[in-house]
Scaffold this motif. Sequence first.
Motif, PDB file in Angstrom:
ATOM      1  N   VAL A 236       0.858  -1.200   0.000  1.00  0.00           N
ATOM      2  CA  VAL A 236       0.000   0.000   0.000  1.00  0.00           C
ATOM      3  C   VAL A 236       0.892   1.248   0.000  1.00  0.00           C
ATOM      4  CG1 VAL A 236      -1.823  -1.343   1.125  1.00  0.00           C
ATOM      5  CG2 VAL A 236      -0.437   0.236   2.505  1.00  0.00           C
ATOM      6  N   CYS A 237       0.280   2.427   0.186  1.00  0.00           N
ATOM      7  CA  CYS A 237       1.055   3.660   0.005  1.00  0.00           C
ATOM      8  C   CYS A 237       2.243   3.770   0.963  1.00  0.00           C
ATOM      9  CB  CYS A 237       0.153   4.885   0.136  1.00  0.00           C
ATOM     10  SG  CYS A 237      -0.725   5.019   1.723  1.00  0.00           S
TER      11      CYS A 237
ATOM     12  N   LEU B 234      -4.625  -4.649   6.959  1.00  0.00           N
ATOM     13  CA  LEU B 234      -5.771  -3.811   6.563  1.00  0.00           C
ATOM     14  C   LEU B 234      -6.939  -4.675   6.086  1.00  0.00           C
ATOM     15  CD1 LEU B 234      -4.008  -0.901   4.589  1.00  0.00           C
ATOM     16  CD2 LEU B 234      -4.504  -1.053   7.032  1.00  0.00           C
TER      17      LEU B 234
ATOM     18  N   GLN C 130      -6.685  -2.034  11.347  1.00  0.00           N
ATOM     19  CA  GLN C 130      -6.527  -0.577  11.538  1.00  0.00           C
ATOM     20  C   GLN C 130      -7.639   0.020  12.405  1.00  0.00           C
ATOM     21  OE1 GLN C 130      -7.537  -2.185   8.861  1.00  0.00           O
ATOM     22  NE2 GLN C 130      -8.430  -0.892   7.276  1.00  0.00           N
ATOM     23  N   TYR C 131      -8.765  -0.727  12.539  1.00  0.00           N
ATOM     24  CA  TYR C 131      -9.893  -0.216  13.338  1.00  0.00           C
ATOM     25  C   TYR C 131      -9.931  -0.834  14.735  1.00  0.00           C
ATOM     26  CZ  TYR C 131     -11.290   1.238   8.675  1.00  0.00           C
ATOM     27  OH  TYR C 131     -11.297   1.806   7.436  1.00  0.00           O
TER      28      TYR C 131
ATOM     29  N   SER D 181      -6.572   5.434  11.970  1.00  0.00           N
ATOM     30  CA  SER D 181      -6.751   4.102  11.360  1.00  0.00           C
ATOM     31  C   SER D 181      -6.137   3.992   9.964  1.00  0.00           C
ATOM     32  CB  SER D 181      -8.246   3.730  11.280  1.00  0.00           C
ATOM     33  OG  SER D 181      -8.772   3.594  12.574  1.00  0.00           O
ATOM     34  N   LYS D 182      -5.016   4.665   9.758  1.00  0.00           N
ATOM     35  CA  LYS D 182      -4.349   4.635   8.446  1.00  0.00           C
ATOM     36  C   LYS D 182      -2.890   4.277   8.592  1.00  0.00           C
ATOM     37  CE  LYS D 182      -7.722   6.654   5.953  1.00  0.00           C
ATOM     38  NZ  LYS D 182      -8.420   5.959   4.904  1.00  0.00           N
ATOM     39  N   VAL D 183      -2.320   3.732   7.550  1.00  0.00           N
ATOM     40  CA  VAL D 183      -0.870   3.656   7.388  1.00  0.00           C
ATOM     41  C   VAL D 183      -0.540   4.485   6.144  1.00  0.00           C
ATOM     42  CG1 VAL D 183      -0.613   1.393   8.471  1.00  0.00           C
ATOM     43  CG2 VAL D 183      -1.000   1.503   5.994  1.00  0.00           C
ATOM     44  N   PRO D 184       0.645   5.053   6.040  1.00  0.00           N
ATOM     45  CA  PRO D 184       1.776   4.942   6.941  1.00  0.00           C
ATOM     46  C   PRO D 184       1.594   5.783   8.196  1.00  0.00           C
ATOM     47  CG  PRO D 184       2.307   6.530   5.203  1.00  0.00           C
ATOM     48  CD  PRO D 184       0.945   5.956   4.872  1.00  0.00           C
TER      49      PRO D 184
ATOM     50  N   GLU E   8       0.419  11.140   7.874  1.00  0.00           N
ATOM     51  CA  GLU E   8       0.234  11.817   6.580  1.00  0.00           C
ATOM     52  C   GLU E   8       1.528  11.719   5.750  1.00  0.00           C
ATOM     53  OE1 GLU E   8      -2.847  12.622   5.714  1.00  0.00           O
ATOM     54  OE2 GLU E   8      -3.473  12.114   7.740  1.00  0.00           O
ATOM     55  N   TYR E   9       1.387  11.004   4.641  1.00  0.00           N
ATOM     56  CA  TYR E   9       2.538  10.691   3.789  1.00  0.00           C
ATOM     57  C   TYR E   9       3.433  11.890   3.516  1.00  0.00           C
ATOM     58  CZ  TYR E   9       5.150   8.383   0.074  1.00  0.00           C
ATOM     59  OH  TYR E   9       6.159   7.837  -0.663  1.00  0.00           O
ATOM     60  N   PRO E  10       2.872  13.017   2.995  1.00  0.00           N
ATOM     61  CA  PRO E  10       3.781  14.118   2.653  1.00  0.00           C
ATOM     62  C   PRO E  10       4.529  14.658   3.874  1.00  0.00           C
ATOM     63  CG  PRO E  10       1.637  14.437   1.623  1.00  0.00           C
ATOM     64  CD  PRO E  10       1.480  13.318   2.615  1.00  0.00           C
TER      65      PRO E  10
ATOM     66  N   HIS F  39      -3.816   9.125  -5.824  1.00  0.00           N
ATOM     67  CA  HIS F  39      -4.167   8.084  -4.851  1.00  0.00           C
ATOM     68  C   HIS F  39      -5.582   8.296  -4.297  1.00  0.00           C
ATOM     69  CE1 HIS F  39      -3.232   6.564  -0.441  1.00  0.00           C
ATOM     70  NE2 HIS F  39      -4.401   6.156  -0.865  1.00  0.00           N
ATOM     71  N   MET F  40      -5.759   9.399  -3.542  1.00  0.00           N
ATOM     72  CA  MET F  40      -6.983   9.532  -2.730  1.00  0.00           C
ATOM     73  C   MET F  40      -8.247   9.681  -3.591  1.00  0.00           C
ATOM     74  SD  MET F  40      -5.595   9.415   0.343  1.00  0.00           S
ATOM     75  CE  MET F  40      -7.020   9.737   1.308  1.00  0.00           C
TER      76      MET F  40
ATOM     77  N   ARG G 283     -11.697   1.012  -3.404  1.00  0.00           N
ATOM     78  CA  ARG G 283     -12.763   1.046  -2.387  1.00  0.00           C
ATOM     79  C   ARG G 283     -13.946   1.881  -2.892  1.00  0.00           C
ATOM     80  NH1 ARG G 283     -11.159   0.515   3.442  1.00  0.00           N
ATOM     81  NH2 ARG G 283      -9.210  -0.601   3.460  1.00  0.00           N
TER      82      ARG G 283
ATOM     83  N   TRP H 287       0.987   0.688  -8.213  1.00  0.00           N
ATOM     84  CA  TRP H 287      -0.440   0.338  -8.254  1.00  0.00           C
ATOM     85  C   TRP H 287      -0.935   0.238  -9.697  1.00  0.00           C
ATOM     86  CZ3 TRP H 287      -2.676   4.085  -3.966  1.00  0.00           C
ATOM     87  CH2 TRP H 287      -2.363   3.556  -2.708  1.00  0.00           C
TER      88      TRP H 287
HETATM   89  N1  LIG Z   1      -3.852  10.901   3.855  1.00  0.00           N
HETATM   90  C1  LIG Z   1      -3.160   9.686   4.263  1.00  0.00           C
HETATM   91  C2  LIG Z   1      -3.690   8.551   3.446  1.00  0.00           C
HETATM   92  C3  LIG Z   1      -3.183   7.218   3.919  1.00  0.00           C
HETATM   93  C4  LIG Z   1      -4.047   6.087   3.377  1.00  0.00           C
HETATM   94  O1  LIG Z   1      -5.040   6.293   2.662  1.00  0.00           O
HETATM   95  N2  LIG Z   1      -3.642   4.871   3.712  1.00  0.00           N
HETATM   96  C5  LIG Z   1      -4.395   3.692   3.337  1.00  0.00           C
HETATM   97  C6  LIG Z   1      -3.469   2.655   2.712  1.00  0.00           C
HETATM   98  S1  LIG Z   1      -2.825   3.216   1.140  1.00  0.00           S
HETATM   99  C7  LIG Z   1      -5.001   3.079   4.580  1.00  0.00           C
HETATM  100  O2  LIG Z   1      -4.374   3.065   5.619  1.00  0.00           O
HETATM  101  N3  LIG Z   1      -6.232   2.594   4.458  1.00  0.00           N
HETATM  102  C8  LIG Z   1      -6.902   1.924   5.532  1.00  0.00           C
HETATM  103  C9  LIG Z   1      -8.346   2.310   5.610  1.00  0.00           C
HETATM  104  O3  LIG Z   1      -8.732   3.352   5.046  1.00  0.00           O
HETATM  105  O4  LIG Z   1      -9.091   1.571   6.229  1.00  0.00           O
HETATM  106  C10 LIG Z   1      -1.663   9.885   4.070  1.00  0.00           C
HETATM  107  O5  LIG Z   1      -1.247  10.811   3.356  1.00  0.00           O
HETATM  108  O6  LIG Z   1      -0.874   9.145   4.687  1.00  0.00           O
END
Ligand SMILES: N[C@@H](CCC(=O)N[C@@H](CS)C(=O)NCC(=O)O)C(=O)O
Length: 204
Positions: free
Chosen positions: A9-10, A32, A37-38, A49-52, A64-66, A104-105, A113, A169
């Motif tokens: 994933v990202c 995931l 994550q939840y 509830s996100k990675v990274p 937040e990636y950036p 991505h988003m 999704r 991807w």
């Molecule tokens: N805005 C977040 C987006 C991170 C994101 O969307 N991660 C996804 C994996 S690529 C995730 O953790 N998804 C789990 C979910 O939404 O349940 C960032 O910049 O890090």
Amino acid sequence: MKLYYAPGVCSIGIHVLLEEIGKPYELEAINLREGAQYKPEYTAVNPKSKVPALLRDDGTLQTEYPAIAYWLARTNPFSNLLPDNIDLQARALEIMDYCVATVHMQGFTRIFRPGNFSPDPAQEEAVKARGKEIVQKGFESLSASLGDKQYAVGNFSIADSAMFYVEFWAARVGIPLPANLAAHFDRMKARPAVQRTLQQEGVA
Ligand SMILES: N[C@@H](CCC(=O)N[C@@H](CS)C(=O)NCC(=O)O)C(=O)O
């Protein structure tokens, strides 16, 4: 440092940056697919509830990636993950943000999704098709900004890590890349740090 990630994933782009830096760090996989994550074990670490997510040595969590990529670049100046020139730095941030926030988003998330965008299963194919349009337009834009350069802003930078994961991807879902992005993707895959990352995540 510890990186919370999931294979392919990202977070793979941040994993690449950690390998480029070469300092010791830990990895913790969050499943995931199983919804880890939840679950409280992870929401206690990252309520988003996100990675990274990067647990820093000062005990705070960077999300937040950036922001993670920028922090890694600025705290490891000898790794040359950002150019010195301010105009090029701004370009690198512009490209990275476009990969994350748009390609991505807005794009890939619609493909992976569709239910996040419409609860109506009858809309699923339309949502995915719109996602594909956004991704393809995104790659046209990234292709124009890359031009005939080797990397996003000349030398390798944090922007390339984000380009890498959206290219990865594209290959996975069978969206063809413009020729210069396909060459960029190959160039990235030839980097030892990327090869180690793919190997460690089991997605080589
Ligand atoms: N805005 C977040 C987006 C991170 C994101 O969307 N991660 C996804 C994996 S690529 C995730 O953790 N998804 C789990 C979910 O939404 O349940 C960032 O910049 O890090």
